[in-house]
Scaffold this active site. Structure first.
Site, PDB file in Angstrom:
ATOM      1  NE  ARG A   1      -2.832  -0.314   3.301  1.00 21.29           N
ATOM      2  CZ  ARG A   1      -3.782  -1.252   3.216  1.00 21.29           C
ATOM      3  NH1 ARG A   1      -4.813  -1.074   2.431  1.00 21.29           N
ATOM      4  NH2 ARG A   1      -3.702  -2.359   3.939  1.00 21.29           N
ATOM      5  CE1 TYR A   2       0.197   4.204   4.218  1.00 22.01           C
ATOM      6  CE2 TYR A   2       0.348   1.894   4.842  1.00 22.01           C
ATOM      7  CZ  TYR A   2      -0.273   3.119   4.944  1.00 22.01           C
ATOM      8  OH  TYR A   2      -1.347   3.271   5.769  1.00 22.01           O
TER       9      TYR A   2
ATOM     10  NE  ARG B   1       4.487   1.967   6.221  1.00 26.36           N
ATOM     11  CZ  ARG B   1       4.444   3.195   5.725  1.00 26.36           C
ATOM     12  NH1 ARG B   1       5.375   3.618   4.872  1.00 26.36           N
ATOM     13  NH2 ARG B   1       3.467   4.006   6.041  1.00 26.36           N
TER      14      ARG B   1
ATOM     15  CB  CYS C   1      -6.068 -15.208  15.004  1.00 25.17           C
ATOM     16  SG  CYS C   1      -5.934 -14.056  13.632  1.00 25.17           S
TER      17      CYS C   1
ATOM     18  CB  CYS D   1     -10.581  -9.492  17.776  1.00 25.53           C
ATOM     19  SG  CYS D   1      -8.893  -9.918  18.232  1.00 25.53           S
TER      20      CYS D   1
ATOM     21  CB  CYS E   1     -11.263  -9.312  13.278  1.00 21.22           C
ATOM     22  SG  CYS E   1      -9.927  -9.504  12.088  1.00 21.22           S
TER      23      CYS E   1
ATOM     24  NE  ARG F   1      -5.684  -7.642   6.786  1.00 20.05           N
ATOM     25  CZ  ARG F   1      -4.524  -7.263   7.346  1.00 20.05           C
ATOM     26  NH1 ARG F   1      -4.033  -7.939   8.369  1.00 20.05           N
ATOM     27  NH2 ARG F   1      -3.862  -6.219   6.869  1.00 20.05           N
TER      28      ARG F   1
ATOM     29  CG  ASP G   1     -10.511  -0.525  10.382  1.00 18.91           C
ATOM     30  OD1 ASP G   1     -10.228   0.625   9.999  1.00 18.91           O
ATOM     31  OD2 ASP G   1      -9.672  -1.307  10.875  1.00 18.91           O
TER      32      ASP G   1
ATOM     33  CG  ASP H   1      -6.163   1.488   7.972  1.00 20.11           C
ATOM     34  OD1 ASP H   1      -5.548   1.710   6.911  1.00 20.11           O
ATOM     35  OD2 ASP H   1      -5.702   0.849   8.926  1.00 20.11           O
TER      36      ASP H   1
ATOM     37  CE  LYS I   1      -2.491   1.575  10.434  1.00 24.23           C
ATOM     38  NZ  LYS I   1      -2.115   0.857   9.196  1.00 24.23           N
TER      39      LYS I   1
END
Ligand code: SF4
Length: 353
Positions: free
Chosen positions: A92-93, A96, A105, A109, A112, A114, A273, A310, A317
């Protein structure tokens, strides 16, 4: 009654452990059919099931409200797919990339970002991982690789060590960052072998811990974090602003101070999000800014995270305030700055050096 030390994955496990009332089981089964469920033994032990507003339960025990998706919510709320040139990579950037070796996981959560993709038991195949590493090798602008997922620390130390070594061998990759919840939700996984797997030869490894409430930092979690930090792996944190968990200045202050006391620098406070079925956790941005303002007044600079959003659609972000500086115009028409101090008082500042 509590189950043995194993991860609870089915609604019947949650009922048997006393975390869900039997009358709610059918409703929870509908949620579990849609989204992955996992509550580790460490997390289950932390939950006060007598408290209907327990902030730990709220993060991990499914809620029928998750099946209510609003029109503004998106299956890919931060736009990972738009920036994924090969499987497992999000670029995205410029400097990185995310490398997502696994979608599993230790816990799931309930909020989440995702949640539409995690928990399906997928991992990159050998060929996919090789292609992802090739992508990183052939893009010399990539300075940092962020291992994310899923939670990369669910991988066996040997597999993790192979990935870290392959990244460390790429000349232009200088930093490996790992995003994880493991040190708090399953601290026994932070073994000597896992710590050694993360130590990249000649490169810096940072570990970013996701946690949202000070109670998650148990004695075992603190010891796990200390093992990482003592081995030369600096730690930062990221938290999500969650209604009913940490949308309170005193709760956030306790969280940030607990982190700093464990040598973990608060890094991000994420605005929730627009993930499907998560409206009941999201606060308004104005509420988040008011909380940040309250922290600014009462906590050391070491304890200040950056409040970020985001941007939906994959635009990255951005910090979302609050702002302390504004332009004003005096009665004679001259422009100047006005800066707000931590008590809310405003002070003038000249517009030119
Ligand atoms: S640990 Fe991270 S990726 Fe996994 S469910 Fe929680 S927020 Fe999602």
């Amino acid at each position: 009654m509590r189950a043995a030390r194993r991860t609870l994955r089915r609604p019947s496990d949650l009922v048997a452990a006393g975390l869900v009332p039997p009358a709610r089981r059918t409703a929870i089964e509908a949620v579990a059919a849609r989204y992955a469920v996992a509550v580790t033994a460490d997390v289950a032990e932390l939950i006060d099931s007598a408290d209907p507003r327990d902030p730990i339960a709220r993060q991990f025990v499914p809620d029928p409200a998750e099946l209510e998706t609003s029109a503004q919510e998106l299956p890919d709320p931060i736009g990972d797919d738009a920036h994924s040139p090969v499987a497992g990579i999000v670029h995205r950037y410029p400097d990185r990339v995310l490398l997502k070796p696994v979608d599993v996981c230790a816990v799931y959560c309930r909020f989440c970002f995702r949640r539409e993709t995690v928990g399906q038991g997928r991992a990159l195949s050998r060929a996919e991982l090789a292609a992802a590493l090739d992508y990183i090798r052939t893009h010399s602008e990539i300075w940092e690789v962020i291992l994310s997922g899923g939670d990369p620390l669910v991988l066996a130390p040997r597999r993790l060590a192979e990935i870290v070594a392959a990244l460390a061998a790429i000349e232009h990759v200088k930093v490996i960052r790992v995003h994880t919840r493991i040190p708090v939700v399953e601290p026994a996984r932070v073994t000597g072998a896992l710590v050694r797997a993360l130590q990249a030869r000649g490169k810096a490894t940072y570990l970013v811990l996701h946690m949202n409430h000070a109670r998650e930092l148990t004695a075992k979690a603190r010891a796990a974090c200390a093992r990482l930090i003592d081995a030369g792996i600096p730690m930062l944190s990221q938290s999500v602003l969650l209604r009913g968990v940490n949308d309170d200045a005193a709760v956030l202050a306790e969280l940030m101070r607990a982190l700093v006391e464990c040598r973990i620098k608060p890094y991000y406070l994420h605005h929730g999000d627009l993930a499907p079925g998560t409206a009941h956790w999201r606060t308004g941005i104005d509420e988040g800014q008011a909380l940040m303002r309250a922290l600014r007044g009462r906590l050391s600079g070491l304890c200040q995270p950056t409040y970020v959003l985001d941007i939906p659609g994959g635009h990255g972000k951005s910090p979302i305030g609050p702002g302390y500086l504004r332009h004003v115009r005096g009665s004679n028409g001259t422009a100047r700055y006005e800066i707000e101090d931590f008590n809310g008082r405003r002070h003038g500042y000249p517009p030119t050096p």
